[in-house]
Design an enzyme around this catalytic site. Structure first.
Site, PDB file in Angstrom:
ATOM      1  N   ASP A  25      31.489 -22.632  43.177  1.00  0.00           N
ATOM      2  CA  ASP A  25      30.858 -23.205  44.367  1.00  0.00           C
ATOM      3  C   ASP A  25      29.507 -23.739  43.900  1.00  0.00           C
ATOM      4  O   ASP A  25      28.582 -22.979  43.642  1.00  0.00           O
ATOM      5  CB  ASP A  25      30.687 -22.109  45.436  1.00  0.00           C
ATOM      6  CG  ASP A  25      29.832 -22.568  46.627  1.00  0.00           C
ATOM      7  OD1 ASP A  25      29.461 -23.765  46.679  1.00  0.00           O
ATOM      8  OD2 ASP A  25      29.542 -21.725  47.497  1.00  0.00           O
ATOM      9  N   LYS A  80      21.925 -31.409  44.357  1.00  0.00           N
ATOM     10  CA  LYS A  80      23.208 -31.818  44.949  1.00  0.00           C
ATOM     11  C   LYS A  80      23.017 -32.937  45.974  1.00  0.00           C
ATOM     12  O   LYS A  80      23.916 -33.741  46.215  1.00  0.00           O
ATOM     13  CB  LYS A  80      23.844 -30.596  45.610  1.00  0.00           C
ATOM     14  CG  LYS A  80      25.252 -30.797  46.140  1.00  0.00           C
ATOM     15  CD  LYS A  80      25.775 -29.476  46.659  1.00  0.00           C
ATOM     16  CE  LYS A  80      27.145 -29.586  47.279  1.00  0.00           C
ATOM     17  NZ  LYS A  80      27.614 -28.257  47.751  1.00  0.00           N
TER      18      LYS A  80
HETATM   19 MG    MG Z   1      27.505 -23.686  50.467  1.00  0.00          MG
END
Ligand code: MG
Ligand code: ADP
Length: 610
Positions: A25, A80
């Site tokens: 993740d 990100k």
């Molecule tokens: Mg997350």
């Protein structure tokens, strides 16, 4: 959702070797790595820490990631938000970064300019190392999660980051889909689920439909600048106003942010906080109750509810049509959020897994399946999301593996040549549900060469489609008389977005009637053209066999057929084709007799009987 890839020749993977797989993740705030160990998905820890802050510190001589970074160091974070984006796409004022002259984004560091892909790859390297240190072995591959709304560019950039980190990406999957896997929702027959994901700096809500073994994201909504940090700000302002915390410098601000975050997180498991906080050499006695703070949180909560409403609206669903609500992201630990969402949907939530771990857990389970490690009880049903086939004459698609086929699967079908003496054949591989080639997704093509010259329809080419457990597609073609297998010259083709799959499916439904008409028309045109070509050639070769009257009738029928083809009326083309067939019948008969006659001439009776 299966991302379909085309394997390079000879690189198909053997699912029986020991293959260590991990789920990653790659979060905006925190990243995690997990793996299925003895049938159970576990978070792999980094010195007892389960969450790896998605932060990177570049120093002259070393790169530090996550928990290795000393407190209060100024780091690169939230990269990100930048991955797969261009300078034009972002509001540079909000982000502390140096932009070089080009439209590419670069961040200035003591080790030179770094792209978001490079920064992400340094986080991924760290995660991979945690896993390989844990196992004391090489990691075979990883499933990496991305937000459902990521576009192709952002997905591609994530893959590039993984490549730089020397990670073999088994598949990118959507974060909400991973969460649904973690809860085992794929073992149910079907259902519609809402994934409410409130992380550190972002909020995403997705509506997932699980149907016949496939999760489809049918709507997404959210707010890319709403997350746990905003709740921290509310507490920080509260501390400044009520207790006169005085934070002048940037460093003080950062310290106070941490204090606020700590208070927020404590209030998830206790109703009041009475403690003395030491800040800038002063002691502050604070006395905070949860109910007091929750009132201040209300506007943020309302914003998330509005996004949920929008998503449901887009999906054309009401709250009572939802079969489950999955809570994802560390911020959903806040009781006020749990209560609000429960009330809004009027049903219990799926929240017994750690909300900041579910995405990694689901990714690990999926990785285990894709690497062939999972045993039967953890096996997830995996299917082809769209049909796979090849182009045939008339711009038509012949489907070889239908959509929703359980993988691994292999299917073969024979094809033949269209023209006399044809020595090559193009195999064009497509994905989709439409009848017309151009309405499908082109995956690649290759040429079958050296087919021995034969009359049209006599050659046999066996085309085999094989999709392995990793969703890798291998297409091979074998010419039956020579046995020559053609090597595939298809380069890997990467992901297709779920929204695209969904659109392709919808299009196939809405166009079903037209597509059927298109197919019948295309088929009669292929037949008609073939007869026209054959007749033209026959007249050329054997005109001495034709009476003038016959010739003119045939030519009239040919012209009529040609003109009908341009008018595109299926039944009229069929009629004109039959007419031409009838008109040339006696000519064809004469040609046949003639060819038998000529093959017999000069032979004695014994030879003929052989
Ligand atoms: Mg997350
Ligand atoms: P992301 O997916 O954005 O990388 P996470 O899902 O790890 O982030 O969420 C991080 C956020 O969760 C932070 O804002 C953190 O303060 C918050 N959080 C973690 N634990 C708790 C808790 N017990 N109560 C409230 N918020 C929490």
């Amino acid at each position: 959702m299966a991302l379909l890839q085309i394997s390079e020749p000879g690189k198909s993977t053997d699912p029986h070797n020991r293959k260590l797989s991990i789920g990653i993740d790659l979060g905006t705030t925190n990243s995690l790595v997990a793996s299925v160990i003895s049938g159970e998905a576990k978070i792999l820890e980094d010195n007892n820490c389960r969450l790896i802050p998605s932060r990177v510190l570049y120093e002259q001589s070393q790169i530090l990631v996550g928990n290795d970074i000393p407190n209060h160091a100024l780091t690169i974070s939230s990269v990100k938000r930048l991955i797969g984006k261009k300078k034009d796409d972002i509001d540079a004022d909000n982000i502390a970064l140096e932009l070089a002259d080009s439209n590419e984004i670069f961040i200035q560091t003591p080790q030179g300019y770094k792209s978001p892909i490079q920064v992400s790859s340094d986080i991924l390297k760290k995660l991979k190392k945690i896993a390989s240190d844990y196992f004391g072995d090489e990691i075979y591959g990883a499933v990496i999660t991305v937000p459902a709304y990521f576009n192709e560019g952002q997905r591609q950039a994530t893959k590039e980051a993984a490549k730089l980190a020397e990670i073999n990406v088994l598949r990118l999957i959507n974060e909400p889909t991973a969460a649904a896997y973690a809860y085992g929702l794929d073992s149910k027959k079907e259902g519609v689920f809402v994934v409410y994901d409130l992380g550190g700096g972002t909020f995403d809500v997705s509506v997932l439909q699980f149907n016949e073994g496939v999760f489809e994201v049918i709507a997404t909504n959210g707010n890319s600048s709403l997350g746990g940090d905003d709740f921290d700000q509310i507490i920080k302002n509260y501390l400044i106003n009520k207790y006169k915390f005085n934070s002048q410098s940037l460093k003080d601000q950062a310290k106070l942010n941490l204090i606020a975050k700590d208070i927020k997180e404590k209030l998830s498991s206790q109703d009041t906080i009475n403690e003395t906080i030491r800040f800038n050499n002063l002691d502050y006695q604070i006395d905070i109750s949860l109910s007091e703070i929750e009132k201040l949180f209300a506007p943020l909560l309302d914003k998330t509810i509005q996004c949920v409403k929008n998503a449901l609206n887009d999906a054309n669903l009401s709250t009572d049509e939802i079969d489950g609500i999955i809570m994802v992201g560390g911020s959903t630990r806040m009781p006020t959020i749990q209560n609000h969402i429960k009330k809004f949907f009027n049903q219990n939530l799926l929240n017994d897994l750690n909300p900041d771990e579910v995405v990694a857990i689901g990714a690990a389970r999926q990785a285990s399946v894709l690497s062939g490690q999972a045993n039967d009880d953890t096996l997830l049903l995996d299917v082809t999301p769209l049909s796979l086939g090849i182009e045939t004459m008339g711009d038509l698609v012949e489907r070889i593996i239908p959509r929703n086929s359980t993988i691994p699967i292999a299917k073969a079908q024979e094809f033949t040549t269209y023209k006399d003496g044809q020595t090559m054949m193009k195999i064009h591989v497509v994905q989709g549900e439409r009848e017309k080639v151009s309405e499908n997704r082109s995956l690649g093509e290759f040429i079958v060469k050296d087919i021995p010259p034969m009359p049209a329809g006599a050659a046999k080419i066996k085309v085999t489609f094989q999709v392995d457990a990793d969703s890798l597609l291998t297409v091979s073609a074998e010419e039956k008389t020579t046995g020559i297998k053609t090597s595939i010259e298809i380069k890997p083709s990467y992901g297709i977005e779920e929204s695209e799959i969904r659109k392709m499916l919808e299009d196939s439904f809405t166009n079903a009637v037209n597509d059927k008409k298109f197919r019948s028309l295309a088929e009669v045109i292929v037949d008609a053209n073939q007869i026209l070509e054959l007749t033209e050639k026959a007249i050329q070769d054997d005109k001495q066999l034709l009476l003038e009257s016959e010739k003119s009738t045939i030519e009239r029928c040919m012209n009529n057929l040609k003109s009908e083809i341009t008018k595109k009326n299926t039944s009229k083309i069929k009629l004109a084709t039959d007419e031409l067939n009838n008109a040339s019948m006696s000519f064809a008969q004469k040609r046949m007799d003639n060819s038998i006659y000529s093959s017999l001439t000069g032979k004695n009776i014994n030879e003929i009987n052989k």
